[in-house]
Design an enzyme around this catalytic site. Sequence first.
Site, PDB file in Angstrom:
ATOM      1  N   TYR A 205       0.882  -1.175   0.000  1.00  0.00           N
ATOM      2  CA  TYR A 205       0.000   0.000   0.000  1.00  0.00           C
ATOM      3  C   TYR A 205       0.914   1.217   0.000  1.00  0.00           C
ATOM      4  CZ  TYR A 205      -3.900  -3.019   1.526  1.00  0.00           C
ATOM      5  OH  TYR A 205      -4.866  -3.984   1.617  1.00  0.00           O
ATOM      6  N   PRO A 297     -12.169   0.397  -0.326  1.00  0.00           N
ATOM      7  CA  PRO A 297     -11.427  -0.876  -0.337  1.00  0.00           C
ATOM      8  C   PRO A 297     -10.063  -0.836   0.337  1.00  0.00           C
ATOM      9  CG  PRO A 297     -11.490   0.108  -2.540  1.00  0.00           C
ATOM     10  CD  PRO A 297     -12.360   0.939  -1.678  1.00  0.00           C
ATOM     11  N   TYR A 389      -6.352  -5.090  10.525  1.00  0.00           N
ATOM     12  CA  TYR A 389      -6.228  -5.658   9.175  1.00  0.00           C
ATOM     13  C   TYR A 389      -6.537  -7.150   9.168  1.00  0.00           C
ATOM     14  CZ  TYR A 389      -4.475  -6.051   4.393  1.00  0.00           C
ATOM     15  OH  TYR A 389      -4.389  -6.262   3.036  1.00  0.00           O
TER      16      TYR A 389
HETATM   17  P1  RFL Z   1     -22.463  -7.962  -3.956  1.00  0.00           P
HETATM   18  O1  RFL Z   1     -21.148  -8.618  -4.292  1.00  0.00           O
HETATM   19  O2  RFL Z   1     -22.692  -6.594  -4.508  1.00  0.00           O
HETATM   20  O3  RFL Z   1     -23.610  -8.946  -4.415  1.00  0.00           O
HETATM   21  C1  RFL Z   1     -24.962  -8.547  -4.424  1.00  0.00           C
HETATM   22  C2  RFL Z   1     -25.699  -9.395  -5.425  1.00  0.00           C
HETATM   23  O4  RFL Z   1     -27.070  -8.992  -5.462  1.00  0.00           O
HETATM   24  C3  RFL Z   1     -27.492  -8.870  -6.815  1.00  0.00           C
HETATM   25  N1  RFL Z   1     -28.602  -7.907  -6.882  1.00  0.00           N
HETATM   26  C4  RFL Z   1     -29.889  -8.272  -6.965  1.00  0.00           C
HETATM   27  N2  RFL Z   1     -30.479  -9.475  -7.023  1.00  0.00           N
HETATM   28  C5  RFL Z   1     -31.830  -9.525  -7.115  1.00  0.00           C
HETATM   29  N3  RFL Z   1     -32.599  -8.401  -7.146  1.00  0.00           N
HETATM   30  C6  RFL Z   1     -32.065  -7.176  -7.069  1.00  0.00           C
HETATM   31  N4  RFL Z   1     -32.833  -6.084  -7.085  1.00  0.00           N
HETATM   32  C7  RFL Z   1     -30.648  -7.071  -6.983  1.00  0.00           C
HETATM   33  N5  RFL Z   1     -29.781  -6.039  -6.898  1.00  0.00           N
HETATM   34  C8  RFL Z   1     -28.556  -6.562  -6.829  1.00  0.00           C
HETATM   35  C9  RFL Z   1     -26.242  -8.419  -7.565  1.00  0.00           C
HETATM   36  O5  RFL Z   1     -26.309  -8.718  -8.944  1.00  0.00           O
HETATM   37  C10 RFL Z   1     -25.161  -9.194  -6.837  1.00  0.00           C
HETATM   38  O6  RFL Z   1     -24.922 -10.456  -7.428  1.00  0.00           O
HETATM   39  O7  RFL Z   1     -22.661  -7.846  -2.371  1.00  0.00           O
HETATM   40  P2  RFL Z   1     -22.276  -8.912  -1.243  1.00  0.00           P
HETATM   41  O8  RFL Z   1     -22.674 -10.294  -1.621  1.00  0.00           O
HETATM   42  O9  RFL Z   1     -22.757  -8.318   0.018  1.00  0.00           O
HETATM   43  O10 RFL Z   1     -20.655  -8.915  -1.249  1.00  0.00           O
HETATM   44  C11 RFL Z   1     -19.911  -7.782  -0.895  1.00  0.00           C
HETATM   45  C12 RFL Z   1     -18.561  -7.746  -1.650  1.00  0.00           C
HETATM   46  O11 RFL Z   1     -18.797  -7.979  -3.008  1.00  0.00           O
HETATM   47  C13 RFL Z   1     -17.826  -6.414  -1.454  1.00  0.00           C
HETATM   48  O12 RFL Z   1     -17.925  -5.960  -0.133  1.00  0.00           O
HETATM   49  C14 RFL Z   1     -16.328  -6.505  -1.823  1.00  0.00           C
HETATM   50  O13 RFL Z   1     -16.143  -6.770  -3.180  1.00  0.00           O
HETATM   51  C15 RFL Z   1     -15.582  -5.199  -1.462  1.00  0.00           C
HETATM   52  N6  RFL Z   1     -14.161  -5.221  -1.827  1.00  0.00           N
HETATM   53  C16 RFL Z   1     -13.228  -5.854  -1.027  1.00  0.00           C
HETATM   54  N7  RFL Z   1     -13.609  -6.517   0.082  1.00  0.00           N
HETATM   55  C17 RFL Z   1     -12.687  -7.200   0.838  1.00  0.00           C
HETATM   56  O14 RFL Z   1     -13.065  -7.777   1.866  1.00  0.00           O
HETATM   57  N8  RFL Z   1     -11.362  -7.265   0.495  1.00  0.00           N
HETATM   58  C18 RFL Z   1     -10.883  -6.635  -0.605  1.00  0.00           C
HETATM   59  O15 RFL Z   1      -9.712  -6.785  -0.903  1.00  0.00           O
HETATM   60  C19 RFL Z   1     -11.823  -5.861  -1.395  1.00  0.00           C
HETATM   61  N9  RFL Z   1     -11.423  -5.225  -2.507  1.00  0.00           N
HETATM   62  C20 RFL Z   1     -13.731  -4.579  -2.993  1.00  0.00           C
HETATM   63  C21 RFL Z   1     -12.339  -4.598  -3.289  1.00  0.00           C
HETATM   64  C22 RFL Z   1     -14.629  -3.944  -3.862  1.00  0.00           C
HETATM   65  C23 RFL Z   1     -14.149  -3.310  -4.985  1.00  0.00           C
HETATM   66  N10 RFL Z   1     -15.109  -2.692  -5.836  1.00  0.00           N
HETATM   67  C24 RFL Z   1     -15.159  -2.907  -7.215  1.00  0.00           C
HETATM   68  C25 RFL Z   1     -16.220  -2.003  -5.245  1.00  0.00           C
HETATM   69  C26 RFL Z   1     -11.845  -3.962  -4.418  1.00  0.00           C
HETATM   70  C27 RFL Z   1     -12.747  -3.290  -5.252  1.00  0.00           C
HETATM   71  C28 RFL Z   1     -12.143  -2.578  -6.430  1.00  0.00           C
HETATM   72  C1  PHB Z   2      -7.305  -6.683  -4.311  1.00  0.00           C
HETATM   73  O1  PHB Z   2      -6.393  -7.504  -4.490  1.00  0.00           O
HETATM   74  O2  PHB Z   2      -8.234  -6.539  -5.123  1.00  0.00           O
HETATM   75  C2  PHB Z   2      -7.297  -5.832  -3.090  1.00  0.00           C
HETATM   76  C3  PHB Z   2      -6.382  -6.107  -2.091  1.00  0.00           C
HETATM   77  C4  PHB Z   2      -6.357  -5.305  -0.962  1.00  0.00           C
HETATM   78  C5  PHB Z   2      -7.235  -4.249  -0.859  1.00  0.00           C
HETATM   79  C6  PHB Z   2      -8.163  -3.993  -1.853  1.00  0.00           C
HETATM   80  C7  PHB Z   2      -8.192  -4.786  -2.983  1.00  0.00           C
HETATM   81  O3  PHB Z   2      -7.180  -3.459   0.242  1.00  0.00           O
END
Ligand code: RFL
Ligand code: PHB
Length: 401
Positions: A205, A297, A389
Amino acid sequence: MTQPCLRTQVAIIGGGPSGLLLARLLHFDGIDSVIIERQSAAHVEGRIRAGVLEQGSVEVLTRAGVGKGLAQHGLTHGGFELASDGCLLRIDLERLTGKTVTVYGQTEVTKDLMAAHRASGTQMFHEASGVALHALGADRPSVSFDHGGQAWRIEADFIAGCDGFHGASRQAIPANCRSEFEKVYPFGWLGILADVPPCHDELIYATSQRGFALASMRSETRSRYYIQCRVDEDLDAWPDDRLWEELGRRLGPQVASGITTGPALEKSIAPLRSYVCETMRYGRLFLVGDAAHIVPPTGAKGLNLAIGDAHYLSTALGAFYARDETRGLEAYADVALRRVWKAERFSWMLTGLLHDFDDATDFDQRIRAAELDYIFTSEAAQRSIAENYIGLPFEDVLAGG
Ligand code: RFL
Ligand code: PHB
């Protein structure tokens, strides 16, 4: 034509990681559920997002019967690096906390959960549209939606709103019964995925005069990098060469010398936001994961919080069906929110520490420099970062809120 009507114990709206995991955990307690998802299965399985799992999350996923891929392909990391204008500090997670994290993509977690559901025959409706929630305050709530050209209705004992930030579940709670807390950051993250070996064996980071950068990975041959960018940044303005060059500048010369460049498999921009909805329960509706809270994130907390919520809710539902015990269901929102707010604080703190804010005053910049200096020189400060973390411990939801 009559409307098909199904009956289940828990109707799960959203088939992302929280919905899929909750259904698995319920399955092991003999509780029946149906998943209703707006997107196609291929879309859900192709989404690229999180990469870091806390040890507690790995344990929950293993309990849900999807630990095999994780054990085989997950990369165990005992630390990560903080880089400030090219100077590196290792946060030694293992020495400071006795715990590690596992690098394993959300894409893989989702694929593993989907495979397990296909094998156990969970009923899943993909490409469902017009999802609406009904009678949340009554004994028999229901969900209606369109699927395959038909209008469907599912009656359930409970509804789990696992449909992410833009889903329908949270909106079904009357506005006067929920409070929203939000902070939108004036920048986003531009992410690139490439089939090149990572520049380092742990995550880095980095904060620099040019803004934040993160060097992450998915495997020994696949890298994931991010840079802080404007929210309205034009992706076309970032051809691969420019992105690689900018990453090298922000990560500093020592790290840059280890970067292997290659064509982007994927490139996207994500906005950064902190958000919490209180409460996470309304009648027989329970919100889980991103449906109730969003973190930037920077602390890698979003997926881990979603896994924590699924753990708490499945435990509470398990006690309800096994012993008619309602204490866990009553405590769910308060217990989950206590952990959520601590992760919100940590993610907000790291975001403020490592990003460049256009409106920062000279005073703000001096404070940020002092905080970084403190972290680089104080083991107590490093331990605090490490403890957050690797993930704060779960409470016992059945002990009450
Ligand atoms: P999701 O993954 O958004 O899934 C929700 C699902 O609901 C569907 N949906 C519907 N279905 C029916 N009817 C409706 N009206 C609906 N509206 C939506 C969607 O299509 C979808 O399939 O939420 P969920 O399951 O709560 O999961 C949460 C995680 O996806 C999210 O918190 C993480 O991706 C966040 N995140 C990270 N989290 C970590 O713990 N470690 C990481 O390293 C990390 N890196 C990240 C991330 C999120 C990122 N972005 C793109 C926001 C890195 C990035 C770049
Ligand atoms: C990732 O690998 O997508 C990633 C890792 C650490 C973070 C966020 C995203 O804090």
